[in-house]
Structure formats: C-alpha cells, structure tokens
Design a protein around this motif. Structure first.
Motif, PDB file in Angstrom:
ATOM      1  N   LEU A  44      -7.060   2.300  -7.639  1.00 41.07           N
ATOM      2  CA  LEU A  44      -6.872   1.092  -8.436  1.00 41.07           C
ATOM      3  C   LEU A  44      -6.191   0.038  -7.568  1.00 41.07           C
ATOM      4  CD1 LEU A  44      -5.680   2.680 -11.807  1.00 41.07           C
ATOM      5  CD2 LEU A  44      -8.007   2.128 -11.065  1.00 41.07           C
ATOM      6  N   ALA A  45      -6.936  -1.006  -7.229  1.00 41.74           N
ATOM      7  CA  ALA A  45      -6.430  -2.089  -6.385  1.00 41.74           C
ATOM      8  C   ALA A  45      -6.355  -3.367  -7.217  1.00 41.74           C
ATOM      9  CB  ALA A  45      -7.345  -2.298  -5.183  1.00 41.74           C
ATOM     10  N   TYR A  46      -5.334  -4.156  -6.954  1.00 43.30           N
ATOM     11  CA  TYR A  46      -5.182  -5.395  -7.719  1.00 43.30           C
ATOM     12  C   TYR A  46      -4.924  -6.575  -6.786  1.00 43.30           C
ATOM     13  CZ  TYR A  46      -0.197  -4.537  -6.932  1.00 43.30           C
ATOM     14  OH  TYR A  46       1.019  -4.294  -6.344  1.00 43.30           O
ATOM     15  N   ILE A  47      -5.247  -7.747  -7.302  1.00 43.99           N
ATOM     16  CA  ILE A  47      -4.944  -9.014  -6.636  1.00 43.99           C
ATOM     17  C   ILE A  47      -4.179  -9.832  -7.657  1.00 43.99           C
ATOM     18  CG2 ILE A  47      -5.883 -11.066  -5.519  1.00 43.99           C
ATOM     19  CD1 ILE A  47      -8.419  -9.395  -4.895  1.00 43.99           C
ATOM     20  N   ASP A  48      -2.900 -10.057  -7.382  1.00 44.16           N
ATOM     21  CA  ASP A  48      -2.016 -10.762  -8.312  1.00 44.16           C
ATOM     22  C   ASP A  48      -1.678 -12.134  -7.725  1.00 44.16           C
ATOM     23  OD1 ASP A  48       0.270 -11.725  -9.756  1.00 44.16           O
ATOM     24  OD2 ASP A  48       0.642  -9.687 -10.448  1.00 44.16           O
ATOM     25  N   TYR A  49      -2.268 -13.166  -8.299  1.00 44.45           N
ATOM     26  CA  TYR A  49      -2.101 -14.518  -7.767  1.00 44.45           C
ATOM     27  C   TYR A  49      -0.719 -15.093  -8.038  1.00 44.45           C
ATOM     28  CZ  TYR A  49      -6.904 -14.905  -6.238  1.00 44.45           C
ATOM     29  OH  TYR A  49      -8.095 -14.724  -5.558  1.00 44.45           O
ATOM     30  N   VAL A  57       0.844  -1.188   0.000  1.00 41.61           N
ATOM     31  CA  VAL A  57       0.000   0.000   0.000  1.00 41.61           C
ATOM     32  C   VAL A  57       0.880   1.239   0.000  1.00 41.61           C
ATOM     33  CG1 VAL A  57      -1.797   1.283   1.232  1.00 41.61           C
ATOM     34  CG2 VAL A  57      -1.772  -1.209   1.313  1.00 41.61           C
ATOM     35  N   THR A  58       0.659   2.108  -0.974  1.00 42.19           N
ATOM     36  CA  THR A  58       1.399   3.363  -1.037  1.00 42.19           C
ATOM     37  C   THR A  58       0.463   4.571  -1.006  1.00 42.19           C
ATOM     38  OG1 THR A  58       1.427   3.316  -3.449  1.00 42.19           O
ATOM     39  CG2 THR A  58       3.312   2.315  -2.314  1.00 42.19           C
ATOM     40  N   LEU A  59      -0.825   4.329  -0.915  1.00 42.62           N
ATOM     41  CA  LEU A  59      -1.805   5.415  -0.945  1.00 42.62           C
ATOM     42  C   LEU A  59      -2.347   5.712   0.444  1.00 42.62           C
ATOM     43  CD1 LEU A  59      -3.940   4.502  -4.092  1.00 42.62           C
ATOM     44  CD2 LEU A  59      -2.004   6.067  -3.933  1.00 42.62           C
ATOM     45  N   PRO A  60      -2.740   6.964   0.673  1.00 40.18           N
ATOM     46  CA  PRO A  60      -3.359   7.297   1.959  1.00 40.18           C
ATOM     47  C   PRO A  60      -4.742   6.665   2.076  1.00 40.18           C
ATOM     48  CG  PRO A  60      -3.484   9.171   0.462  1.00 40.18           C
ATOM     49  CD  PRO A  60      -2.657   8.111  -0.227  1.00 40.18           C
ATOM     50  N   ASP A  61      -5.255   6.687   3.276  1.00 37.32           N
ATOM     51  CA  ASP A  61      -6.597   6.190   3.555  1.00 37.32           C
ATOM     52  C   ASP A  61      -7.577   7.326   3.267  1.00 37.32           C
ATOM     53  OD1 ASP A  61      -8.833   4.860   4.435  1.00 37.32           O
ATOM     54  OD2 ASP A  61      -8.277   4.901   6.553  1.00 37.32           O
ATOM     55  N   GLU A  63       2.161 -13.471  -8.052  1.00 36.37           N
ATOM     56  CA  GLU A  63       3.073 -12.874  -7.072  1.00 36.37           C
ATOM     57  C   GLU A  63       2.550 -12.993  -5.641  1.00 36.37           C
ATOM     58  OE1 GLU A  63       6.063 -11.676  -7.910  1.00 36.37           O
ATOM     59  OE2 GLU A  63       5.669 -12.129 -10.021  1.00 36.37           O
ATOM     60  N   LYS A  64       1.303 -13.444  -5.483  1.00 34.73           N
ATOM     61  CA  LYS A  64       0.618 -13.505  -4.179  1.00 34.73           C
ATOM     62  C   LYS A  64       0.716 -12.148  -3.499  1.00 34.73           C
ATOM     63  CE  LYS A  64      -0.264 -17.653  -2.377  1.00 34.73           C
ATOM     64  NZ  LYS A  64      -0.114 -18.797  -1.503  1.00 34.73           N
ATOM     65  N   ARG A  65       0.258 -11.150  -4.231  1.00 36.32           N
ATOM     66  CA  ARG A  65       0.365  -9.769  -3.772  1.00 36.32           C
ATOM     67  C   ARG A  65      -0.956  -9.047  -4.020  1.00 36.32           C
ATOM     68  NH1 ARG A  65       4.457  -7.453  -7.347  1.00 36.32           N
ATOM     69  NH2 ARG A  65       2.723  -6.804  -8.627  1.00 36.32           N
ATOM     70  N   VAL A  66      -1.374  -8.275  -3.022  1.00 41.08           N
ATOM     71  CA  VAL A  66      -2.514  -7.379  -3.164  1.00 41.08           C
ATOM     72  C   VAL A  66      -1.945  -5.978  -3.090  1.00 41.08           C
ATOM     73  CG1 VAL A  66      -4.705  -6.601  -2.185  1.00 41.08           C
ATOM     74  CG2 VAL A  66      -4.073  -9.019  -2.036  1.00 41.08           C
ATOM     75  N   GLY A  67      -2.301  -5.140  -4.051  1.00 38.67           N
ATOM     76  CA  GLY A  67      -1.729  -3.804  -4.085  1.00 38.67           C
ATOM     77  C   GLY A  67      -2.745  -2.697  -4.171  1.00 38.67           C
ATOM     78  N   ILE A  68      -2.434  -1.615  -3.482  1.00 38.04           N
ATOM     79  CA  ILE A  68      -3.208  -0.386  -3.529  1.00 38.04           C
ATOM     80  C   ILE A  68      -2.166   0.701  -3.723  1.00 38.04           C
ATOM     81  CG2 ILE A  68      -4.825   1.107  -2.294  1.00 38.04           C
ATOM     82  CD1 ILE A  68      -5.497  -1.444  -0.572  1.00 38.04           C
ATOM     83  N   GLU A  69      -1.851   0.959  -5.005  1.00 41.86           N
ATOM     84  CA  GLU A  69      -0.700   1.802  -5.296  1.00 41.86           C
ATOM     85  C   GLU A  69      -0.964   2.944  -6.270  1.00 41.86           C
ATOM     86  OE1 GLU A  69       3.137  -0.753  -5.215  1.00 41.86           O
ATOM     87  OE2 GLU A  69       1.635  -1.939  -6.315  1.00 41.86           O
ATOM     88  N   ARG A  70      -2.165   3.050  -6.779  1.00 40.50           N
ATOM     89  CA  ARG A  70      -2.401   4.111  -7.759  1.00 40.50           C
ATOM     90  C   ARG A  70      -3.802   4.692  -7.589  1.00 40.50           C
ATOM     91  NH1 ARG A  70      -0.597   3.349 -13.753  1.00 40.50           N
ATOM     92  NH2 ARG A  70       1.362   3.269 -12.630  1.00 40.50           N
ATOM     93  N   THR A  71      -3.874   6.002  -7.719  1.00 42.46           N
ATOM     94  CA  THR A  71      -5.150   6.713  -7.716  1.00 42.46           C
ATOM     95  C   THR A  71      -5.413   7.198  -9.132  1.00 42.46           C
ATOM     96  OG1 THR A  71      -4.731   7.502  -5.471  1.00 42.46           O
ATOM     97  CG2 THR A  71      -6.426   8.648  -6.707  1.00 42.46           C
ATOM     98  N   PHE A  72      -6.652   7.131  -9.536  1.00 45.73           N
ATOM     99  CA  PHE A  72      -7.028   7.606 -10.862  1.00 45.73           C
ATOM    100  C   PHE A  72      -8.155   8.625 -10.695  1.00 45.73           C
ATOM    101  CE2 PHE A  72      -9.172   7.702 -14.894  1.00 45.73           C
ATOM    102  CZ  PHE A  72      -8.133   7.619 -15.811  1.00 45.73           C
TER     103      PHE A  72
END
Length: 182
Positions: free
Chosen positions: A134-139, A19-23, A141-150
């Motif tokens: 933009l959140a992703y689930i990458d199976y 996670v790189t984005l604020p809440d 890499e077994k990674r869930v990411g919240i790294e970009r705002t659009f």
C-alpha cells in the motif's frame, strides 16, 4: 544516476519519501489517492529515488513506435482493455514468467471522483500469490509512503474496506476527486 537525480528532484520540490518495507522481488503496489497526472511523476520519482523499479499498466494502443520503446523502458506493460481479454490473467502470467516484477496500480482507475474502486490489483496479487504494497502520495504533507503490506484474505469486500480505510486520511492533489466511499 537515476536514483540520485530522482532524489534531487523530489527534495528540490519539497517532497520526502518514507519507506519501511523491504524490496519485495514480486508485488502489486496499490497507489492512492490518484487525482492528477502529477501522481505518476511524483510516484515514479519516489520509487526510483529508493533504488526500486516498478512497472505500470497502459493501454496497448499506446505502444507504437517510437513511444512503445520509451514506455517499456520506463516499466510500461501493454495491456489489452478489450472486453474479451482478461487483464488479471495477463498480469498473473507476467508474474509467473519473471523472477522479479513489481507493478503499480491505482485502484480508483481514474482521476475523477470514484468510490467504486477496481479490484483488479487485488485479484492479480491473489492469483500471483504476491503481497499488495500500500503506497500513498500525500500532497498536504508532501510525502510519499511505502509503509504497509496487505495480504488478501479471500474476503474481497472486507479486504477492500480495510484498504480504503487505510487511505482515507491521505490528501490528494485534488481533494474533491478522492473518494473512498466509506
């Protein structure tokens, strides 16, 4: 308790959350790829593990006792899928009523192959004046990411291409069912 348990379960299953984005107090969370019911479980655990809470849309028909109370406690938002009812307006109204509201939406709208992503999440964010996370689930890499705002520009077609382009390299649980159409 929820945060610690969610973190423990994800780690035990080999998943990590980036996670790189604020809440943001209000946002629409666009989640892809979506090819399995596991996406809901992994995504919900990931968001809880970072101490955040997001709602999700569900057909109002599922909100009968006692399931309705359970779904609401998990963040379920009952929506009418009747053709006479505008889901975008329903969700914009909820954003306008609440001080804090985040809702996760899968634009594919199905776990089957679908290159024609629904644009409701886009119109909800635009109507409510909130960012799209933009959140992703990458199976793979077994990674869930919240790294970009659009932020919607108003050019829906160009924005949808940009959003789909962001997701094209992530790996679904069922890769044959993930299509961006690019």
């Amino acid at each position: 308790m929820k945060r610690a348990l969610s973190s423990f379960l994800l780690k035990a299953l080999g998943w990590r959350v980036v996670v790189t984005l604020p809440d943001y107090p209000k946002c629409v969370i666009c989640v892809a790829p979506h090819t399995s019911n596991w996406d809901f479980i992994i995504g919900k655990l990931a968001y809880l593990s970072i101490g955040r809470f997001a709602g999700f849309m569900m057909k109002k028909e599922w909100f009968f006792p006692p399931l309705g109370a359970l779904f609401r406690s998990m963040g379920g938002v009952p929506v009418s899928r009747d053709r006479r009812t505008d889901m975008v307006s329903q969700l914009v109204a909820i954003f306008n009523e609440r001080e804090r509201f985040a809702i996760a939406i899968t634009p594919e709208a199905t776990r089957k192959p679908n290159a024609d992503w629904k644009k409701g999440f886009y119109y909800i964010a635009q109507g409510a004046g909130v960012p799209i996370v933009l959140a992703y689930i990458d199976y793979k890499e077994k990674r869930v990411g919240i790294e970009r705002t659009f932020t919607p520009t108003g050019d829906v077609e160009a924005d949808m291409r940009a959003i789909k382009s962001y997701y094209k390299d992530f790996h679904a649980r069922k890769p044959e069912n993930f299509i961006t159409g690019l």
